[in-house]
Design an enzyme around this catalytic site. Sequence first.
Site, short mmCIF file in Angstrom:
data_model
loop_
_atom_site.label_atom_id
_atom_site.label_comp_id
_atom_site.label_asym_id
_atom_site.label_seq_id
_atom_site.Cartn_x
_atom_site.Cartn_y
_atom_site.Cartn_z
N PRO A 2 45.79 44.29 39.66
CG PRO A 2 43.70 44.40 38.67
CD PRO A 2 45.10 43.98 38.42
CD GLU A 3 47.82 42.93 45.40
OE1 GLU A 3 47.76 43.08 46.63
OE2 GLU A 3 48.81 42.44 44.84
CE LYS A 61 42.74 41.09 45.77
NZ LYS A 61 43.43 39.80 45.52
NE ARG A 290 49.04 33.56 44.34
CZ ARG A 290 47.94 32.89 44.64
NH1 ARG A 290 47.92 32.16 45.71
NH2 ARG A 290 46.87 32.94 43.90
#
Length: 304
Positions: A2-3, A61, A290
């Site tokens: 979720p962003e 967020k 990442r």
Amino acid sequence: MPELPEVEVVRAGLAPAVTDATILGVEVFEPRSLRRHDSLAGAFEELTTGRVMATPARRGKFLWIPLQGTDEAIVAHLGMSGQILVREPGAIEKGLLRIRLHIETPRSESGDRRELWIDFVDQRIFGSMAVDTLVPTVDGAPGGRGTEEPLVPAQVSHIARDPLDPAFDDAAFARALGRKNTGIKRALLDQTLISGIGNIYADEALWAAKLHYAQPANSLSRARIRTLLNEVRLVLAKALAEGGTSFDAQYVNVNGASGYFSHSLNVYGQQGKPCPRCGTPIVREQFMNRSSHFCPHCQRLRAA
DNA sequence: ATACACGCCTGCTGGC
DNA sequence: TGCCAGCAGGCGTGTA
């Protein structure tokens, strides 16, 4: 994961269920899901039970639900795998249920009240809930989307406004980038500079703005920053309009249905596939521990 | 002060 | 077939 768009979908979906609803009771199945909660102020269950909730708000967020008649709010962050689900009592959760709020909606026109469950499901426990004190915003503007009050939870006050917030300060963001001697992607992911952007939309916005992830933030001209901010907003708004992303089916909205933005990603997870703009194969590289996805033709490092 | 590495977490996947 | 390293990565904290 979720962003901003996914969290906003959750906030908007939660609003009709929780606004003016009373918390009847709380079940905490996983204490680690209260990592953000400071128990010195009291137990989460005791601070919430019996309270009436206001309309949920969001910055970046972070999501919070003010508790009426207090200066406190329930704060939630979904982390990597968190979901908040509105359920009819008796529903069975397929995922790992960490916290359940038993709530009662306000009296309807026909005079009845409904009991509902608000289920916090989170596989990896990167997300959490807490009760936190609301403090005034530094700029006096509303705390975030969904509220007119110039208040924000203390643990969210260091988080910058998000680029869809009317009170986001473009000029201040540009000045901050000028002071950052680091890659532009790292700056986009720095929630104290600009909030709501995660790995997926960072890669998408950088592709749209034709910027390399390692391009030094302080090497960008005002014009390029303006372009980048514009692309960031377009990417987030598009995802929001489509209801959020669910490339790995981790994310679901408050009713349990998956979002569906993954089909329109240009670079994220598209390594080896042709760049939609020039046809050059998309490359994936490790950056900041990442994955970063980019087009080696369109997104080249430029001399400072 | 600034920049960056690391720990936290668990389910899935790919290689041997 | 079975095991296990590697991977997914947002955010708070610690270190240089």
